[in-house]
Motif scaffolding. Structure first.
Motif, PDB file in Angstrom:
ATOM      1  N   ILE A 159       0.735  -1.118   0.100  1.00 21.83           N
ATOM      2  CA  ILE A 159       0.119  -0.076   0.180  1.00 21.83           C
ATOM      3  C   ILE A 159       0.755   0.966  -0.018  1.00 21.83           C
ATOM      4  N   PRO A 160       1.365   1.527  -1.004  1.00 19.11           N
ATOM      5  CA  PRO A 160       2.439   2.583  -1.042  1.00 19.11           C
ATOM      6  C   PRO A 160       1.911   4.050  -0.680  1.00 19.11           C
ATOM      7  N   ASN A 161       0.594   4.247  -0.736  1.00 24.24           N
ATOM      8  CA  ASN A 161       0.021   5.548  -0.494  1.00 24.24           C
ATOM      9  C   ASN A 161      -0.354   5.563   0.968  1.00 24.24           C
ATOM     10  N   ALA A 186      11.622   2.795  12.011  1.00 22.78           N
ATOM     11  CA  ALA A 186      11.539   2.570  10.501  1.00 22.78           C
ATOM     12  C   ALA A 186      10.460   3.187   9.948  1.00 22.78           C
ATOM     13  N   ALA A 187       9.350   3.561  10.723  1.00 17.38           N
ATOM     14  CA  ALA A 187       8.207   4.278  10.253  1.00 17.38           C
ATOM     15  C   ALA A 187       8.811   5.763   9.754  1.00 17.38           C
ATOM     16  N   ARG A 188       9.658   6.571  10.447  1.00 12.04           N
ATOM     17  CA  ARG A 188      10.120   7.599   9.982  1.00 12.04           C
ATOM     18  C   ARG A 188      11.024   7.646   8.880  1.00 12.04           C
ATOM     19  N   ALA A 189      11.621   6.399   8.608  1.00 16.71           N
ATOM     20  CA  ALA A 189      12.333   6.221   7.420  1.00 16.71           C
ATOM     21  C   ALA A 189      11.616   6.371   6.052  1.00 16.71           C
ATOM     22  N   LEU A 190      10.467   5.548   6.409  1.00 19.18           N
ATOM     23  CA  LEU A 190       9.676   5.460   5.189  1.00 19.18           C
ATOM     24  C   LEU A 190       8.655   6.522   5.105  1.00 19.18           C
ATOM     25  N   GLY A 191       8.628   7.398   5.884  1.00 18.49           N
ATOM     26  CA  GLY A 191       7.640   8.782   5.879  1.00 18.49           C
ATOM     27  C   GLY A 191       6.345   8.219   6.240  1.00 18.49           C
ATOM     28  N   VAL A 192       6.202   7.199   7.214  1.00 17.50           N
ATOM     29  CA  VAL A 192       4.809   6.935   7.769  1.00 17.50           C
ATOM     30  C   VAL A 192       4.598   7.094   9.051  1.00 17.50           C
ATOM     31  N   ARG A 216      -8.377   6.827   9.977  1.00 16.56           N
ATOM     32  CA  ARG A 216      -8.045   6.485   8.581  1.00 16.56           C
ATOM     33  C   ARG A 216      -6.754   6.051   8.426  1.00 16.56           C
ATOM     34  N   VAL A 217      -6.392   5.056   9.198  1.00 17.89           N
ATOM     35  CA  VAL A 217      -5.226   4.390   8.894  1.00 17.89           C
ATOM     36  C   VAL A 217      -5.153   3.447   7.511  1.00 17.89           C
ATOM     37  N   GLY A 218      -4.205   3.469   6.898  1.00 15.99           N
ATOM     38  CA  GLY A 218      -4.191   2.792   5.302  1.00 15.99           C
ATOM     39  C   GLY A 218      -3.947   1.317   5.552  1.00 15.99           C
ATOM     40  N   ALA A 219      -3.301   0.750   6.723  1.00 17.53           N
ATOM     41  CA  ALA A 219      -3.034  -0.486   6.778  1.00 17.53           C
ATOM     42  C   ALA A 219      -2.645  -0.956   8.367  1.00 17.53           C
TER      43      ALA A 219
END
Length: 327
Positions: A159-161, A186-192, A216-219
Motif C-alpha cells: 500500500i504505497p500511499n 522504521a516508520a520515520r525512514a519510510l515517511g509513515v 483513517r489508517v491505511g494498513a
C-alpha cells in the motif's frame, strides 16, 4: 513334604512379590505446563505440536510421562501463583511462553525451564546468552523482534500511499512493547505515521479496529509475541476484513486463517522444538548445555483470496518473493 502352614506362608510371600516389583518401578516424570491462555485456545497451535516433539524423543503423555497443566486464562497476574504451585509439585521441568517463563524463573532457580518466545531472550532477561544460556532456562525463539521493520516495509510496498499505519500491540507482553521503538524508527525512514492501539481482551480488539477506521489508517501491522493474539487468528483476520484494512501478521497461522499477509516463522514449529528440548532434558541433558534455538526459516505468505475481497492487486514484486501464495 510341605506342611499346610508352610504352604500358606509360601503363598503369602509370593503374593507380596508383584506389589514389591510395582513399587520398585521408576516414577513417571512430571512436566509442568504453564500457559497464559486456556487449554482450548492452546491446544491446536501449541499443545499438539509440543506433544509431537516430546513423542519424537520417546515420551508419550499418559504412558511414560505425566503433564500437570496450569492455565492463567489470560489473567497474567495469576502466573506467579500458578508457577509456585508447579514448583511445590516438584515437577521435573516447566514449559512456558515468554511472560509465563519469567514467572517460572522467579519461582525457581533449580527446576529446568523450557521457554518459547518471540522476543530477544537476552533482553527479556530469560537467559544470559543464546549459546550458553546458563542457570536453569533454555528454549526456542522466533526472532520476531527484528522483523517488525521488515513487515512495515512490506506493507508500504503493498500500500504505497498509506500515510498512516496502525499497530496492534498487547500491553501485557514485554516483547510486543519492546518492538514498538524499532517500528517507530522504521516508520520515520519510510515517511509513515504510526498509530498504536493496545488490546488484551476481545472488547479491546473491537475498539482498536474501530479506532483504526476512525483515524483513517491505511494498513495495520499486528505486533509480535502475543499469545492472546496468536489464539485469535480467525478473529483478527475477520476484524481486518470487516474494516477493509490490509494487515500483515507475524506468523503464518494468521494467513492460513484468512489474513492477508504474514512474514515470519511458525508457532507450531517453535512449540514442536520445545517438546524436543523438554524430552532431552528428561533424558538428562542440562539446560546450560542446550543453546537457545532460533527459528531461521522465514516465510512470506500472501492470501490472494483475501486480497481480492479487499479489492487489492498484489504487486508482482511481492508475488515473486512470496514463499507461499494462497489462492
Amino acid at each position: 513334604m510341605i506342611g499346610r502352614r508352610e504352604f500358606i506362608a509360601g503363598l503369602g510371600s509370593a503374593a507380596v512379590w508383584p506389589v514389591v516389583a510395582r513399587a520398585q518401578q521408576p516414577a513417571v516424570p512430571v512436566i509442568g505446563y504453564l500457559g497464559t491462555q486456556s487449554a482450548n485456545e492452546d491446544y491446536k497451535m501449541v499443545t499438539v505440536p509440543f506433544l509431537q516433539g516430546l513423542k519424537e524423543t520417546g515420551f508419550i503423555e499418559g504412558q511414560n510421562v505425566a503433564i500437570e497443566y496450569r492455565w492463567a486464562e489470560n489473567q497474567y497476574d495469576r502466573l506467579p501463583a500458578l508457577a509456585a504451585d508447579l514448583v511445590r509439585r516438584r515437577v521435573a521441568v516447566i514449559v512456558a511462553a515468554t511472560t509465563a517463563a519469567l514467572a517460572a524463573k522467579a519461582a525457581t532457580a533449580t527446576i529446568p525451564i523450557v521457554f518459547t518466545t518471540a522476543g530477544d531472550p537476552v533482553a527479556l532477561n530469560l537467559v544470559a546468552s543464546l549459546n550458553r544460556p546458563g542457570a536453569n532456562l533454555t528454549g526456542n525463539g522466533i526472532l520476531q523482534g527484528e522483523l517488525g521493520p521488515k513487515r512495515l516495509q512490506l506493507l508500504r510496498e503493498l500500500i504505497p500511499n498509506a500515510a498512516v499505519v496502525g499497530i496492534l500491540a498487547d500491553p501485557a507482553v514485554a516483547s510486543t512493547q519492546s518492538a514498538i521503538p524499532d517500528l517507530q524508527v522504521a516508520a520515520r525512514a519510510l515517511g509513515v505515521q504510526l498509530v498504536v492501539a493496545n488490546a488484551n481482551t476481545d472488547t479491546d480488539l473491537e475498539t482498536a479496529f474501530a479506532s483504526f477506521s476512525q483515524q483513517r489508517v491505511g494498513a495495520v501491522l499486528i505486533a509480535i509475541g502475543s499469545t492472546f493474539f496468536n489464539h485469535r487468528t480467525e478473529q483478527l483476520s475477520a476484524l481486518a476484513a470487516r474494516h477493509a484494512l490490509p494487515a500483515i501478521f507475524p506468523i503464518r497461522e494468521y494467513t492460513l486463517a484468512g489474513g492477508l499477509m504474514s512474514y515470519g516463522s511458525s508457532l507450531r514449529y517453535v512449540s514442536h522444538q520445545a517438546g524436543i528440548y523438554t524430552g532431552r532434558i528428561l533424558k538428562g541433558d542440562k539446560t546450560a548445555d542446550l543453546p537457545v534455538e532460533q527459528a531461521t526459516k522465514l516465510d512470506l505468505i500472501i492470501n490472494l483470496k483475501t486480497a481480492k475481497a479487499l479489492g487489492l492487486t498484489i504487486p508482482e514484486t511481492l508475488l515473486a518473493t512470496a514463499d507461499e501464495v494462497i489462492q
